[in-house]
Design a protein around this motif. Structure first.
Motif, mmCIF file in Angstrom:
data_model
loop_
_atom_site.group_PDB
_atom_site.id
_atom_site.type_symbol
_atom_site.label_atom_id
_atom_site.label_comp_id
_atom_site.label_asym_id
_atom_site.label_seq_id
_atom_site.Cartn_x
_atom_site.Cartn_y
_atom_site.Cartn_z
ATOM 1 N N UNK A 73 0.749 -1.350 -0.054
ATOM 2 C CA UNK A 73 0.044 0.080 0.034
ATOM 3 C C UNK A 73 0.869 1.384 -0.012
ATOM 4 N N UNK A 74 1.929 1.367 0.559
ATOM 5 C CA UNK A 74 2.845 2.489 0.860
ATOM 6 C C UNK A 74 3.380 2.550 -0.600
ATOM 7 N N UNK A 75 3.667 1.626 -1.297
ATOM 8 C CA UNK A 75 4.425 1.968 -2.632
ATOM 9 C C UNK A 75 3.293 2.253 -3.393
ATOM 10 N N UNK A 76 2.192 1.495 -3.525
ATOM 11 C CA UNK A 76 1.154 2.232 -4.512
ATOM 12 C C UNK A 76 0.832 3.759 -4.248
ATOM 13 N N UNK A 77 0.535 3.888 -2.927
ATOM 14 C CA UNK A 77 0.045 5.361 -2.630
ATOM 15 C C UNK A 77 1.389 6.544 -2.893
ATOM 16 N N UNK A 78 2.797 5.913 -2.730
ATOM 17 C CA UNK A 78 3.827 6.793 -3.140
ATOM 18 C C UNK A 78 3.824 7.372 -4.726
ATOM 19 N N UNK B 61 2.434 13.694 -6.786
ATOM 20 C CA UNK B 61 2.331 15.058 -7.189
ATOM 21 C C UNK B 61 1.364 15.833 -6.490
ATOM 22 N N UNK B 62 0.755 15.140 -5.408
ATOM 23 C CA UNK B 62 -0.373 15.939 -4.508
ATOM 24 C C UNK B 62 -0.149 15.864 -3.055
ATOM 25 N N UNK B 63 -0.532 16.765 -2.484
ATOM 26 C CA UNK B 63 -0.354 16.637 -0.864
ATOM 27 C C UNK B 63 -1.809 16.158 -0.296
ATOM 28 N N UNK B 64 -1.767 15.279 0.216
ATOM 29 C CA UNK B 64 -2.958 14.822 0.872
ATOM 30 C C UNK B 64 -3.202 15.332 2.262
ATOM 31 N N UNK B 65 -4.385 15.584 2.783
ATOM 32 C CA UNK B 65 -4.914 16.193 3.803
ATOM 33 C C UNK B 65 -4.403 15.499 5.022
ATOM 34 N N UNK C 15 -2.054 10.242 3.836
ATOM 35 C CA UNK C 15 -1.240 11.146 4.612
ATOM 36 C C UNK C 15 -0.443 10.287 5.607
ATOM 37 N N UNK C 16 -1.041 9.537 6.439
ATOM 38 C CA UNK C 16 -0.580 8.968 7.550
ATOM 39 C C UNK C 16 0.258 7.653 7.019
ATOM 40 N N UNK C 17 -0.135 7.174 6.015
ATOM 41 C CA UNK C 17 0.806 6.119 5.407
ATOM 42 C C UNK C 17 2.018 6.647 4.982
#
Length: 389
Positions: A229-234, A239-243, A249-251
């Motif tokens: 999941x961390x690799x996918x979200x990275x 190119x975006x800042x998650x709230x 954002x937590x991951x």
């Protein structure tokens, strides 16, 4: 090359110029039971020269040689043939539509492409590599523990991890109620379940004694899923800042502990079953000893049985929220059959984590999935107070 018997399934074959020998488009009919390996055996001498070995893939995901083409190829997909010395490809489309489950290697060739794969039907098959999965899931040991719980329940209850409720044992649920609500008649599943929570695994293996293999396996499989999941979200959120406070954002900041995660080992007696449902969390990883798992697609129930050496991974409700519906939570069930075991890890967030669509997936047209706090949402669904997403 292929029999043009009109009774056989019809395909449109588009050949690239370097392998077409002057024919760029052919209309062929293949047997409905032709496997990838049989297809390649016939393709190589007829169309392609000078290559050591050929491989097939759909949308970049490798297809095992034993798979039947008509079972894995959707209407609009492209079946690609790759060769060791140079790439070749052709387009192969067919009707009617048949849902297919992609095969991916998330540690090598398909690294970072899990979400793309799950968009196809909500599930994917991944190889069981010993250096990744270890020795688990210890099916014979689980069966011995099950016999102990049935035949000598007093001794089972004397175990330290059972007294502390770190290892739970139960029979029967009613998972369909999580989809249709409390008003339905109670029809419990026919299966036995062992359950382990995230806190039990995070405390270490000392208190588990002769059952330390349970804790070790849970921690290993949980690590597999969290790293995926961390690799996918990275990649998805690059190119975006998650709230702040949201799951993404937590991951990405290593602040998500995944405290809602669970290990479940289910044993199905002959004719055992599990009613249809979707899973609560982000991802589910499952290994089983036999067939029975099915998923709902194209208005019908279809077998979800991985080939030998593969496990199945599929999307839960929270991944559907994060992708704004681009990946649908897999509706699945277990149909009655022979005795079987299923070893399952559910990757689920902390209770206070806010789950909402990734910034890269927002439509901003009033149709975006609303943010949900995982703990509150989980409680309502568990009580049958929510319809499916």
């Amino acid at each position: 090359m292929f029999n043009l018997d009109p009774q056989k399934r019809r395909f449109r074959l588009h050949l690239s110029p370097e392998i077409s020998r002057g024919q760029c488009r052919l209309l062929l009919r293949f047997p409905s039971n032709i496997t990838v390996s049989t297809f390649l055996e016939q393709v190589q001498p007829e169309l392609i020269e000078g290559h050591d070995e050929l491989f097939c893939s759909i949308d970049g995901f490798a297809i095992p040689p034993s798979e039947h083409i008509h079972q894995v190829l959707r209407d609009d997909e492209v079946l690609k043939v790759k060769a060791k010395r140079r790439r070749v490809s052709y387009h192969l489309a067919h009707t009617p539509h048949v849902a297919g489950v992609p095969h991916i290697d998330p540690w090598e060739a398909d690294r970072g492409r899990l979400i793309d794969a799950l968009r196809l039907c909500g599930a994917a098959f991944i190889p069981i590599k010993k250096d990744v999965f270890g020795e688990g899931p210890h099916f014979p040991a689980w069966q011995d523990l099950w016999r102990e719980a049935l035949e000598d329940f007093k001794s089972f209850c004397k175990r330290s991890v059972v007294r502390k409720r770190q290892l739970r044992f139960s029979k029967g649920e009613d998972l369909l109620r999580t989809r249709v609500g409390e008003s339905k008649a109670h029809t419990p599943d026919v299966r036995y379940n062992f359950g382990v929570g995230h806190d039990a695994a995070s405390e270490g293996r000392e208190g588990w004694r002769d059952l330390a293999w349970i804790c070790d396996d849970f921690r290993r499989m949980l690590s597999i899923l969290t790293n995926m999941v961390k690799e996918e979200l990275s990649l998805a959120a690059a190119d975006f800042k998650e709230p702040c406070g949201t799951l993404a954002a937590k991951v990405l900041s290593d602040c998500e502990s995944w405290a809602g995660s669970r290990l479940r080992h289910s044993l199905y007696p002959p004719n055992g079953s599990c009613t249809e449902h979707t899973d609560y969390g982000v991802l589910t990883l499952q290994q089983s000893t036999g067939p029975g798992l099915e998923y709902f697609a194209d208005n019908s129930w279809q077998t979800l049985e991985p080939p030998n050496g593969f496990a199945v991974i599929f999307a839960g409700d929270m991944l559907e929220v994060m992708t704004n519906g681009q990946v649908r939570a897999l509706v699945h069930r277990v149909s009655p059959g022979d005795f079987r075991q299923s070893h399952i890890v559910f990757l689920q967030p902390d209770r206070d984590t806010i789950v909402q669509p990734l910034q890269s997936h927002l439509r901003k047209d009033g149709t975006d999935f609303p943010p949900v706090t995982y703990g509150e949402w989980h409680s309502k669904k568990h009580l049958g107070q929510l319809a499916s997403l």
